[in-house]
Scaffold this active site. Structure first.
Site, mmCIF file in Angstrom:
data_model
loop_
_atom_site.group_PDB
_atom_site.id
_atom_site.type_symbol
_atom_site.label_atom_id
_atom_site.label_comp_id
_atom_site.label_asym_id
_atom_site.label_seq_id
_atom_site.Cartn_x
_atom_site.Cartn_y
_atom_site.Cartn_z
ATOM 1 N N SER A 52 6.106 -2.213 -2.400
ATOM 2 C CA SER A 52 5.763 -1.135 -3.457
ATOM 3 C C SER A 52 5.774 0.303 -2.637
ATOM 4 O O SER A 52 5.588 1.456 -3.517
ATOM 5 C CB SER A 52 4.122 -1.234 -3.883
ATOM 6 N N HIS A 53 5.790 0.141 -1.513
ATOM 7 C CA HIS A 53 5.849 1.304 -0.474
ATOM 8 C C HIS A 53 6.923 1.631 0.621
ATOM 9 O O HIS A 53 6.819 1.868 1.726
ATOM 10 C CB HIS A 53 4.509 1.844 0.112
ATOM 11 N N ASP A 193 3.950 -0.807 -8.139
ATOM 12 C CA ASP A 193 4.248 -2.184 -8.447
ATOM 13 C C ASP A 193 4.524 -1.939 -10.087
ATOM 14 O O ASP A 193 5.581 -2.979 -10.790
ATOM 15 C CB ASP A 193 3.117 -3.037 -8.323
HETATM 16 P P1 NDP Z 1 -2.280 -6.299 -3.081
HETATM 17 O O1 NDP Z 1 -3.171 -6.532 -4.450
HETATM 18 O O2 NDP Z 1 -0.892 -6.744 -2.992
HETATM 19 O O3 NDP Z 1 -3.082 -6.673 -1.829
HETATM 20 C C1 NDP Z 1 -4.550 -6.094 -1.660
HETATM 21 C C2 NDP Z 1 -4.902 -6.842 -0.313
HETATM 22 O O4 NDP Z 1 -5.323 -8.163 -0.532
HETATM 23 C C3 NDP Z 1 -4.065 -7.137 0.885
HETATM 24 O O5 NDP Z 1 -4.537 -6.845 1.885
HETATM 25 C C4 NDP Z 1 -3.410 -8.322 0.659
HETATM 26 O O6 NDP Z 1 -2.880 -8.768 1.894
HETATM 27 C C5 NDP Z 1 -4.761 -9.215 0.104
HETATM 28 N N1 NDP Z 1 -4.224 -10.257 -0.707
HETATM 29 C C6 NDP Z 1 -3.332 -10.177 -1.828
HETATM 30 N N2 NDP Z 1 -3.490 -11.422 -2.365
HETATM 31 C C7 NDP Z 1 -4.287 -12.425 -1.667
HETATM 32 C C8 NDP Z 1 -4.610 -13.554 -1.676
HETATM 33 N N3 NDP Z 1 -4.298 -14.371 -2.658
HETATM 34 N N4 NDP Z 1 -5.921 -14.093 -0.720
HETATM 35 C C9 NDP Z 1 -6.352 -13.019 0.119
HETATM 36 N N5 NDP Z 1 -6.000 -11.752 0.641
HETATM 37 C C10 NDP Z 1 -4.830 -11.527 -0.553
HETATM 38 O O7 NDP Z 1 -2.225 -4.396 -2.980
HETATM 39 P P2 NDP Z 1 -2.262 -3.424 -3.957
HETATM 40 O O8 NDP Z 1 -1.135 -3.831 -4.923
HETATM 41 O O9 NDP Z 1 -3.595 -3.096 -4.632
HETATM 42 O O10 NDP Z 1 -1.777 -2.285 -2.973
HETATM 43 C C11 NDP Z 1 -0.544 -2.253 -2.309
HETATM 44 C C12 NDP Z 1 -0.398 -1.016 -1.540
HETATM 45 O O11 NDP Z 1 -0.224 -0.037 -2.388
HETATM 46 C C13 NDP Z 1 -1.356 -0.878 -0.498
HETATM 47 O O12 NDP Z 1 -0.870 -0.965 0.641
HETATM 48 C C14 NDP Z 1 -2.104 0.515 -0.830
HETATM 49 O O13 NDP Z 1 -2.401 1.051 0.296
HETATM 50 C C15 NDP Z 1 -0.845 0.844 -1.338
HETATM 51 N N6 NDP Z 1 -1.230 2.164 -2.200
HETATM 52 C C16 NDP Z 1 -1.162 3.413 -1.641
HETATM 53 C C17 NDP Z 1 -1.450 4.437 -2.571
HETATM 54 C C18 NDP Z 1 -1.415 6.018 -2.095
HETATM 55 O O14 NDP Z 1 -1.756 6.828 -2.967
HETATM 56 N N7 NDP Z 1 -0.645 6.439 -1.129
HETATM 57 C C19 NDP Z 1 -2.095 4.401 -3.971
HETATM 58 C C20 NDP Z 1 -2.216 2.897 -4.361
HETATM 59 C C21 NDP Z 1 -1.809 1.957 -3.489
HETATM 60 P P3 NDP Z 1 -1.282 -9.046 2.206
HETATM 61 O O15 NDP Z 1 -0.783 -7.792 2.319
HETATM 62 O O16 NDP Z 1 -1.278 -9.848 3.392
HETATM 63 O O17 NDP Z 1 -0.551 -9.639 0.841
HETATM 64 O O1 PYC Z 2 1.415 2.945 -5.609
HETATM 65 O O2 PYC Z 2 -0.179 3.893 -6.790
HETATM 66 C C1 PYC Z 2 0.736 3.826 -5.915
HETATM 67 C C2 PYC Z 2 0.758 5.203 -5.336
HETATM 68 C C3 PYC Z 2 0.384 6.122 -5.400
HETATM 69 C C4 PYC Z 2 1.064 7.142 -4.406
HETATM 70 C C5 PYC Z 2 1.458 6.463 -3.666
HETATM 71 N N1 PYC Z 2 1.547 5.304 -3.834
#
Ligand code: NDP
Ligand code: PYC
Length: 350
Positions: A52-53, A193
């Site tokens: 997703s990034h 996503d």
């Molecule tokens: P996920 O829901 O994919 O995962 C969240 C965390 O939970 C991760 O550390 C993941 O580990 C862990 N995880 C996932 N599934 C399991 C499981 N079954 N059991 C145990 N641990 C689990 O992440 P999001 O989709 O919420 O976020 C994805 C990315 O988006 C993040 O890196 C976040 O920083 C980024 N993001 C950035 C934004 C921005 O403004 N820059 C805004 C929003 C999100 P693993 O990685 O090993 O799967």
């Molecule tokens: O995936 O939600 C997101 C996000 C927002 C800004 C960068 N990533």
């Protein structure tokens, strides 16, 4: 959530992808030091399967640069350098170069004081947070980071998108093991996503988003087209998201997600907000070995049947990518090479 792991038909070595992205960022007007930081960051996401990034974000970076929304030439400035508090003005540039500017300063303060806070403002964060915190834990420190984004998430009980997808990440050393790193959006899913689901014509899970009328929907396009995401875990996730708005905007001097207005910059996608990082030295005033206590906890989790810890999937994917190359779709790689070849032509004629 894994919306992007399909239809991979080509591999590229990690270092080659870093070089490719570096030339794309340079071509887009990013100064050399920042370009290299962003290229490594984005390639690392692709390498670790944090798709997703990963490279899917390149058009968004380019849109923000070409529209003048973000300044690729920005030089971050340390504007407050207190005993345990550092504030960096990212000068309307990307957040990662601002963090790198202050990383060693903050690390030294955390070791001296037990804790140090890094507040970054006037910054654009368009990536995952785990690359920001993992290095601190590799150096024996605990790190917590958060960033706010753009108003695309409805707070619990609200009727309007006010907060961002606002991720929070935590990294800690674990004796005899890789650091434990958890990193997650506080929205029910990341906006990235939702975009990937939309591109693939997939629906999103129920109870994750609403359409422009506030009606629940599983249609990714409806969420992106005037709709919004919900926070994870109802009012609990909503409270964490509010905390992130306050710490990343009110405390750092950055913008709240609802204040991000890129309407005068068509194509811009990078949120112009703030980021907070808290670094703790577990050995300061120690009563026991923190990292061996962390290892004990993880052993107990394993005994309790927990088969997957946060960050483990990424680390496994990293091993595979470094051994076999990063899997990508050939049309995606071709697009990246097209961006980069324009860059080389420009360099040749300069
Ligand atoms: P996920 O829901 O994919 O995962 C969240 C965390 O939970 C991760 O550390 C993941 O580990 C862990 N995880 C996932 N599934 C399991 C499981 N079954 N059991 C145990 N641990 C689990 O992440 P999001 O989709 O919420 O976020 C994805 C990315 O988006 C993040 O890196 C976040 O920083 C980024 N993001 C950035 C934004 C921005 O403004 N820059 C805004 C929003 C999100 P693993 O990685 O090993 O799967
Ligand atoms: O995936 O939600 C997101 C996000 C927002 C800004 C960068 N990533």
């Amino acid at each position: 959530m894994d919306y992007a792991h399909s239809m991979t038909d080509i591999t590229i070595p990690y270092e080659e992808l870093v070089d490719l992205l570096d030339s794309i960022f340079c071509h887009a007007g990013v100064r050399a030091e920042s370009s290299s930081i962003l290229a490594k960051n984005c390639a690392s996401c692709e390498r670790d399967g944090a798709l997703s990034h990963g490279v899917f974000r390149i058009p968004g970076y380019l849109g923000s640069l070409s529209s003048g929304w973000v300044d690729g030439q920005a030089e971050p400035v340390i504007e407050v350098d207190g005993p345990a508090f550092v504030r960096v003005d990212a000068a309307n540039g990307f957040a990662q170069p601002a963090l790198e500017k202050a990383r060693s300063v903050v690390e030294a303060k955390a070791r001296r004081n037990g804790v140090a806070v890094l507040a970054i403002r006037n910054s654009h964060h368009f990536s995952a947070l785990w690359p920001d915190v993992e290095g601190f834990a590799q150096n024996g420190l605990i790190a917590l980071s958060m960033v706010n984004s753009m108003a695309c998430t409805v707070p619990f009980d609200g009727t309007k998108a006010i907060v961002g997808t606002n991720p929070i990440a935590f990294a800690t050393p674990v004796e005899g093991d890789l650091p434990l790193v958890a990193d997650m959006a506080t929205s029910a899913m990341a906006n990235g996503d939702v975009q990937i689901a939309s591109q693939k014509g997939l629906s999103i899970p129920p109870n994750h988003g609403v359409d422009r009328n506030g009606e629940p929907t599983t249609d990714a396009d409806a969420v992106l087209d005037g709709g919004a995401l919900l926070t994870f875990g109802g009012y609990k996730g909503s409270s964490i998201s509010l905390m992130i708005e306050l710490l990343c905007a009110a405390l750092t001097g950055g913008k709240f997600s609802f204040e991000v207005d890129w309407s005068a910059h068509p194509g811009a996608q990078t949120p112009h907000t703030g980021q907070l990082i808290i670094v703790i030295d577990p050995d300061f005033g120690r009563v026991n070995s923190f990292s061996s206590r962390a290892a004990l906890l993880l052993q107990e989790l394993e005994r309790a049947g927990v088969s997957r810890l946060p960050g483990q999937r990424r680390h496994k994917q990293r091993e595979v990518s470094l051994r076999d190359g990063i899997q990508m779709k050939s049309d995606q790689l071709k697009k990246l090479r097209d961006y980069a070849s324009v860059s080389m032509l420009k360099a040749a004629s300069a």
